[in-house]
Design an enzyme around this catalytic site. Structure first.
Site, PDB file in Angstrom:
ATOM      1  N   GLN A  78     -17.856  28.850 -16.043  1.00 22.80           N
ATOM      2  CA  GLN A  78     -16.491  29.051 -15.545  1.00 22.80           C
ATOM      3  C   GLN A  78     -16.328  28.316 -14.214  1.00 22.80           C
ATOM      4  O   GLN A  78     -16.439  28.920 -13.148  1.00 22.80           O
ATOM      5  CB  GLN A  78     -16.246  30.560 -15.374  1.00 22.80           C
ATOM      6  CG  GLN A  78     -14.850  30.931 -15.004  1.00 22.80           C
ATOM      7  CD  GLN A  78     -13.893  30.749 -16.152  1.00 22.80           C
ATOM      8  OE1 GLN A  78     -14.216  31.019 -17.293  1.00 22.80           O
ATOM      9  NE2 GLN A  78     -12.700  30.301 -15.848  1.00 22.80           N
ATOM     10  N   PHE A  79     -16.040  27.010 -14.270  1.00 26.14           N
ATOM     11  CA  PHE A  79     -15.917  26.222 -13.045  1.00 26.14           C
ATOM     12  C   PHE A  79     -14.781  26.706 -12.153  1.00 26.14           C
ATOM     13  O   PHE A  79     -14.806  26.515 -10.945  1.00 26.14           O
ATOM     14  CB  PHE A  79     -15.770  24.726 -13.362  1.00 26.14           C
ATOM     15  CG  PHE A  79     -14.423  24.325 -13.893  1.00 26.14           C
ATOM     16  CD1 PHE A  79     -13.435  23.892 -13.040  1.00 26.14           C
ATOM     17  CD2 PHE A  79     -14.159  24.376 -15.258  1.00 26.14           C
ATOM     18  CE1 PHE A  79     -12.195  23.510 -13.522  1.00 26.14           C
ATOM     19  CE2 PHE A  79     -12.934  24.004 -15.757  1.00 26.14           C
ATOM     20  CZ  PHE A  79     -11.936  23.568 -14.883  1.00 26.14           C
ATOM     21  N   THR A  80     -13.787  27.369 -12.717  1.00 27.15           N
ATOM     22  CA  THR A  80     -12.638  27.816 -11.921  1.00 27.15           C
ATOM     23  C   THR A  80     -12.988  28.929 -10.927  1.00 27.15           C
ATOM     24  O   THR A  80     -12.177  29.252 -10.068  1.00 27.15           O
ATOM     25  CB  THR A  80     -11.472  28.283 -12.821  1.00 27.15           C
ATOM     26  OG1 THR A  80     -11.917  29.371 -13.627  1.00 27.15           O
ATOM     27  CG2 THR A  80     -10.980  27.147 -13.699  1.00 27.15           C
TER      28      THR A  80
END
Length: 150
Positions: A78-80
């Site tokens: 989950q890069f966000t």
């Protein structure tokens, strides 16, 4: 390294309308990785997660770890989680690692968690457009950042 941990009754990851992974009672872990992350972050974080006492004991008090109650674990990249919203209304993801750095760390994180947990860890697919389904249990949602351990 950042995680958003959700205690779930069930969770699954679907890619292109096919279920890739699913779990029943356990932990859904959303994992964000930045360039400064390393093996120390992984070791500290996986130990913290596996020993986190957020499952009910026989008296209904959150006093047991996922390992003690033998839950299942699903990890989704989950890069966000490294979104910066300081300027304007469009988040910046400049701190999130690019795949060449993040993928090996993601895989190492999952393997180490699997070893500590003593059973297979389910995963999403790094970089894929995933649909994540969950039924939060509690709800219990916990944020941990390996850079804020002191």
């Amino acid at each position: 390294m950042r995680v958003l941990i959700q205690r779930v009754k069930k969770a699954s990851v679907t890619i292109n309308e096919k279920v890739k992974s699913k779990i029943n009672s356990g932990l859904l872990i959303l994992l964000g990785i930045e360039d400064s992350d390393n093996s120390e972050d992984i070791s500290w974080l996986t130990n913290k997660i596996i020993n986190l006492r957020i499952f009910d004991d026989e008296n209904g008090i959150m006093n047991c770890s996922s390992k003690e109650v033998e839950t299942e674990i699903l990890v989704v990249s989950q890069f966000t989680l490294f979104a910066s919203t300081k300027k304007g209304n469009r988040p910046s993801y400049i701190r999130a690692s690019k795949p060449d750095t993040a993928i090996p760390l993601y895989e190492q994180f999952c393997k180490e968690l699997e070893v500590l947990h003593g059973k297979p860890v389910q995963t999403g697919e790094f970089g894929a457009d995933m649909s994540v389904y969950l039924i939060n249990n509690g709800p219990v949602t916990i944020w941990i950042d390996s850079k804020q351990r002191e």
